[in-house]
Write a protein that holds these residues in place. Structure first.
Motif, PDB file in Angstrom:
ATOM      1  N   GLU A  91      14.386  -8.171  41.249  1.00  0.00           N
ATOM      2  CA  GLU A  91      14.777  -7.522  40.061  1.00  0.00           C
ATOM      3  C   GLU A  91      16.100  -8.314  39.622  1.00  0.00           C
ATOM      4  N   LYS A  92      17.029  -8.016  40.676  1.00  0.00           N
ATOM      5  CA  LYS A  92      18.346  -8.527  40.491  1.00  0.00           C
ATOM      6  C   LYS A  92      18.411 -10.392  40.179  1.00  0.00           C
ATOM      7  N   GLU A  93      17.598 -11.004  41.037  1.00  0.00           N
ATOM      8  CA  GLU A  93      17.353 -12.234  40.698  1.00  0.00           C
ATOM      9  C   GLU A  93      16.707 -12.821  39.514  1.00  0.00           C
ATOM     10  N   TYR A  94      15.840 -11.966  38.981  1.00  0.00           N
ATOM     11  CA  TYR A  94      15.220 -12.326  37.959  1.00  0.00           C
ATOM     12  C   TYR A  94      16.242 -12.241  36.720  1.00  0.00           C
ATOM     13  N   LEU A 145      12.722  -4.797  32.199  1.00  0.00           N
ATOM     14  CA  LEU A 145      12.773  -4.139  33.488  1.00  0.00           C
ATOM     15  C   LEU A 145      12.160  -2.800  33.274  1.00  0.00           C
ATOM     16  N   TRP A 146      11.039  -2.359  34.121  1.00  0.00           N
ATOM     17  CA  TRP A 146      10.279  -1.096  33.820  1.00  0.00           C
ATOM     18  C   TRP A 146       9.940  -1.004  32.537  1.00  0.00           C
ATOM     19  N   ALA A 200      16.565  -4.874  29.821  1.00  0.00           N
ATOM     20  CA  ALA A 200      17.333  -4.459  30.935  1.00  0.00           C
ATOM     21  C   ALA A 200      18.909  -4.099  30.354  1.00  0.00           C
ATOM     22  N   THR A 201      19.456  -3.159  30.849  1.00  0.00           N
ATOM     23  CA  THR A 201      20.852  -2.828  30.290  1.00  0.00           C
ATOM     24  C   THR A 201      21.901  -3.333  31.441  1.00  0.00           C
ATOM     25  N   GLY A 220      16.541  -0.324  35.935  1.00  0.00           N
ATOM     26  CA  GLY A 220      15.656  -0.747  37.038  1.00  0.00           C
ATOM     27  C   GLY A 220      16.050  -0.231  38.286  1.00  0.00           C
ATOM     28  N   CYS A 221      15.745  -0.985  39.296  1.00  0.00           N
ATOM     29  CA  CYS A 221      16.189  -0.273  40.707  1.00  0.00           C
ATOM     30  C   CYS A 221      17.815  -0.012  41.085  1.00  0.00           C
TER      31      CYS A 221
END
Ligand code: NDP
Length: 410
Positions: free
Chosen positions: A293-296, A306-307, A311-312, A333-334
């Motif tokens: 998730e971080k890399e993407y 995300l999810w 993404a925020t 996300g995570c």
């Protein structure tokens, strides 16, 4: 006059660490073995030196073969390290070559078990020679000019001098961390499983232990270039701490659950073994998903979902060697659940491959206990790094995502 704290930090601490860890790994191999009196030598033996030399040579060759290169992040003093980007091929070819070798020479796994203490003795010597060389190199002919506060020699030996030294045309930390330490880890857990099978008969639990580690290491090699952005590479200097750690501690402690099961066959049921495998797989998937998730998010520069939702993030500024830069800190996300949820899943995974040793007390769980200490400490190191880098934006992120590893707990 030096304060007591400085005395402890600069002299006593490094000295105690060097002595206890060097002796400690030899002791661990004794405890995890089969109580039969073993004879091993402080200088290793012909077998151990052959094993260590061949592994090192193979590791070195993997970095010398022609192939794609990867540039790591630039340092604050303007140096850009360059790595070989063939990690996954290296992993697959090495594993296939080892299994083929075992097919022709089936006694190899048991020889490795019987010589484990000698192998660790050889690794210890190799690491010492390398760290002395790295100390001299850092002082006399460093790769890049960097102004460092002078420290006592024992501290410099322990911490290391250079961030990205090269030797024989390759990056030292890629050689010791990725290509020697982690390869030794993989080949040893496979060998320990085969040795256990030969000695005690087939054990599903031992296979689960080896398979989970193999999947984990395959995942590492798949993502090897991502590793060049981590603390081990951008913060840790090539010295005893990281190089000895990868040349000796990884082959010793990281493989310990598998090694222990050779002399102590698993007591757990087949159902339990299957449960540990499923638990481990879930942990691997969770850990992978969080890192992904971080890399993407970074690759998409924040313009992604995300999810199921956009993404925020928090905009963050920092100063690099080439001037001011901007970055984004993901808050959904995570990474919106906890700031280091990836470490939580990493620990769950380590636990799942130690669980086949259930019933033998504390020893089979040594790795997960060690990893808990390492990762909790690493959370604080990483957060210090991020606070230095991003200042108020990092504090804002910590307010928005208040937990480190486990929501509502820590
Ligand atoms: P992380 O992958 O957690 O990366 C931390 C870095 O990510 C920070 O320094 C910061 O770097 C950036 N970052 C932090 N928060 C955010 C955010 N919210 N949004 C965007 N970027 C953020 O740490 P590691 O490199 O330690 O771990 C990588 C993998 O390796 C993990 O899966 C971990 O579990 C595993 N690991 C395994 C170990 C073992 O011995 N088995 C030891 C250590 C790690 P930046 O400067 O780029 O902003």
């Amino acid at each position: 006059m030096e304060t007591m704290y400085e005395l402890l930090r600069n002299y006593v601490g490094p000295l105690v660490m060097v002595v206890t860890t060097t002796v400690g790994v030899q002791y661990l191999a004794e405890v995890g073995g089969d109580n039969a009196p073993t004879s091993w030598s402080l200088v290793g033996n012909l077998h151990s030196w052959t094993v260590v030399f061949l592994t090192l040579l193979w590791a070195l060759l993997s970095l010398l073969v022609p192939g794609k290169l990867f540039s790591g992040p630039q340092t604050s003093f303007g140096y850009t390290p360059v790595y070989k980007a063939n990690g996954f091929q290296f992993f697959v070819v090495s594993l296939a070559a080892f299994l083929t070798l075992v097919l022709y020479y089936p006694h190899i796994p048991l020889d490795l078990v019987d010589n484990f203490q000698n192998i660790l003795a050889s690794c210890n010597i190799l690491a010492f020679v390398l760290c002395i060389y790295l100390l001299l190199k850092g002082k006399l002919w460093p790769e890049a000019v960097e102004v460092l506060e002078p420290k006592p020699i024992v501290y410099e030996f322990y911490r290391g001098m250079e961030l990205h030294p090269r030797m024989l045309g390759v990056d030292v930390k890629q050689l010791t961390n990725c290509r020697f330490g982690l390869l030794a880890w993989e080949l040893l857990v496979v060998a320990f499983f085969l040795a256990g099978w030969e000695r005690n008969g087939f054990s599903l639990a031992h296979l689960v232990c080896a398979t989970l580690q193999t999947i984990y290491l395959a995942k590492f090699y798949w993502w090897e270039t991502g590793y060049f952005n981590t603390l081990d590479i951008i913060l840790d200097r090539a010295g005893y701490y990281i190089c000895w750690g990868c040349l000796v501690f990884v082959p010793s402690l990281y493989t310990y659950a598998s090694f222990f099961l050779v002399a102590h066959p698993p007591l757990v049921s087949t159902t339990a073994a299957i449960f540990f495998f499923i638990l481990g797989l879930c942990a691997i998937i969770g850990n992978y998903r969080i890192d992904w998730e971080k890399e993407y998010f970074r690759a998409m520069d924040g313009k992604c979902d995300l999810w199921g939702r956009p993404a925020t993030y928090i905009e963050a500024e920092y100063t690099s060697a080439s001037g001011p830069k901007r970055s984004k800190l993901l808050t959904s996300g995570c990474w919106g659940v906890a700031r280091h949820l990836n470490y939580t899943f990493e620990l769950l995974l380590a636990l799942s491959w130690c669980l086949p040793g259930l019933g033998y007390g504390f020893w089979p769980f040594l790795y997960v206990i060690f990893l808990t200490v390492l990762l909790v400490h690493r959370v604080f190191r990483d957060e210090d790094k991020c606070r230095d880098k991003y200042g108020a934006s990092w504090d804002k992120y910590c307010r928005e995502v208040p937990y480190r590893m486990i929501p509502w707990v820590f």
